[in-house]
Design a protein around this motif. Structure first.
Motif, mmCIF file in Angstrom:
data_model
loop_
_atom_site.group_PDB
_atom_site.id
_atom_site.type_symbol
_atom_site.label_atom_id
_atom_site.label_comp_id
_atom_site.label_asym_id
_atom_site.label_seq_id
_atom_site.Cartn_x
_atom_site.Cartn_y
_atom_site.Cartn_z
ATOM 1 N N GLU A 60 9.363 25.970 -15.586
ATOM 2 C CA GLU A 60 9.705 25.036 -16.795
ATOM 3 C C GLU A 60 8.978 25.058 -17.603
ATOM 4 O O GLU A 60 8.612 25.189 -18.763
ATOM 5 N N LEU A 61 7.975 24.653 -16.644
ATOM 6 C CA LEU A 61 7.267 24.202 -17.732
ATOM 7 C C LEU A 61 6.005 25.443 -18.074
ATOM 8 O O LEU A 61 5.733 25.377 -19.533
ATOM 9 N N LEU A 62 6.092 25.913 -17.410
ATOM 10 C CA LEU A 62 4.921 27.703 -17.937
ATOM 11 C C LEU A 62 6.062 27.704 -19.658
ATOM 12 O O LEU A 62 5.510 28.350 -19.754
ATOM 13 N N HIS A 63 7.267 27.863 -18.744
ATOM 14 C CA HIS A 63 8.381 28.052 -20.432
ATOM 15 C C HIS A 63 7.442 27.199 -21.982
ATOM 16 O O HIS A 63 7.886 28.253 -22.452
ATOM 17 N N ALA A 70 3.011 29.809 -28.758
ATOM 18 C CA ALA A 70 3.527 31.128 -29.605
ATOM 19 C C ALA A 70 3.416 30.174 -31.159
ATOM 20 O O ALA A 70 3.143 30.312 -32.043
ATOM 21 N N GLU A 71 4.137 28.715 -31.162
ATOM 22 C CA GLU A 71 4.195 27.541 -31.913
ATOM 23 C C GLU A 71 2.682 27.539 -32.716
ATOM 24 O O GLU A 71 2.891 27.419 -33.863
ATOM 25 N N ALA A 73 0.427 30.081 -32.490
ATOM 26 C CA ALA A 73 -0.054 31.258 -32.885
ATOM 27 C C ALA A 73 0.224 31.111 -34.555
ATOM 28 O O ALA A 73 -0.365 31.596 -35.018
ATOM 29 N N THR A 74 2.058 30.258 -34.724
ATOM 30 C CA THR A 74 2.314 30.739 -36.029
ATOM 31 C C THR A 74 1.734 29.850 -37.094
ATOM 32 O O THR A 74 0.942 29.804 -38.521
ATOM 33 N N TYR A 75 1.246 28.511 -36.439
ATOM 34 C CA TYR A 75 0.420 27.731 -37.604
ATOM 35 C C TYR A 75 -0.675 27.710 -37.887
ATOM 36 O O TYR A 75 -1.440 27.915 -39.030
ATOM 37 N N ARG A 76 -1.223 28.348 -36.368
ATOM 38 C CA ARG A 76 -2.832 28.629 -36.764
ATOM 39 C C ARG A 76 -2.808 30.027 -37.590
ATOM 40 O O ARG A 76 -3.497 29.904 -38.794
ATOM 41 N N LYS A 77 -1.603 31.455 -37.916
ATOM 42 C CA LYS A 77 -1.728 32.044 -38.757
ATOM 43 C C LYS A 77 -1.739 31.649 -40.294
ATOM 44 O O LYS A 77 -2.234 31.980 -40.754
ATOM 45 N N LEU A 78 -0.283 30.814 -40.192
ATOM 46 C CA LEU A 78 -0.111 29.995 -41.475
ATOM 47 C C LEU A 78 -1.208 29.061 -41.593
ATOM 48 O O LEU A 78 -1.032 29.135 -43.241
ATOM 49 N N LEU A 79 -1.865 28.705 -41.442
ATOM 50 C CA LEU A 79 -2.883 28.087 -41.884
ATOM 51 C C LEU A 79 -4.205 29.162 -42.498
ATOM 52 O O LEU A 79 -4.985 28.594 -43.437
ATOM 53 N N GLU A 80 -4.576 29.857 -41.795
ATOM 54 C CA GLU A 80 -5.429 30.867 -42.285
ATOM 55 C C GLU A 80 -4.829 31.637 -43.246
ATOM 56 O O GLU A 80 -6.293 31.447 -44.471
ATOM 57 N N GLY A 81 -4.037 31.685 -43.244
ATOM 58 C CA GLY A 81 -3.118 32.646 -44.660
ATOM 59 C C GLY A 81 -3.084 31.650 -45.965
ATOM 60 O O GLY A 81 -3.589 31.491 -47.251
ATOM 61 N N GLU A 82 -3.377 30.115 -45.938
ATOM 62 C CA GLU A 82 -3.299 29.152 -46.815
ATOM 63 C C GLU A 82 -4.837 29.069 -47.163
ATOM 64 O O GLU A 82 -5.286 29.037 -48.122
#
Length: 92
Positions: A60-63, A70-71, A73-82
């Motif tokens: 459960e903790l690993l999940h 993943a979240e 990474a998504t925020y990092r990608k958005l931040l780099e895009g901005e």
């Protein structure tokens, strides 16, 4: 001859008594060892149940960790895009 026969009968009775005593002792030891085995089997079952619970908790903790990664990474990608859109230099 009768004395020899009586002596052998007495010896035979003593040996039979010794054998009976040894059998009783053996049965006592077997009983105590069976009790130890039963106790160890109970502990093993409890340990298996505990390990199953720990494994479920770990999975459960690993999940959750994977979802958070993943979240992030998504925020990092958005931040780099901005940062790219605004022309802000990335600091390392």
């Amino acid at each position: 001859m009768q004395n020899q026969i009586d002596g052998l009968r007495a010896r035979n009775a003593a040996l039979e008594q010794q054998l009976e005593d040894m059998e009783m002792s053996h049965m006592d030891k077997v009983g105590s060892l069976e009790a130890v085995i039963a106790q160890l089997e109970t502990q093993l079952c409890e340990t298996k149940l505990e390990m199953t619970k720990y494994l479920q908790d770990y999975q459960e903790l690993l999940h959750i960790k994977l979802k958070l990664d993943a979240e992030i990474a998504t925020y990092r990608k958005l931040l780099e895009g901005e940062e790219s859109r605004l022309g802000i230099a990335k600091e390392v």
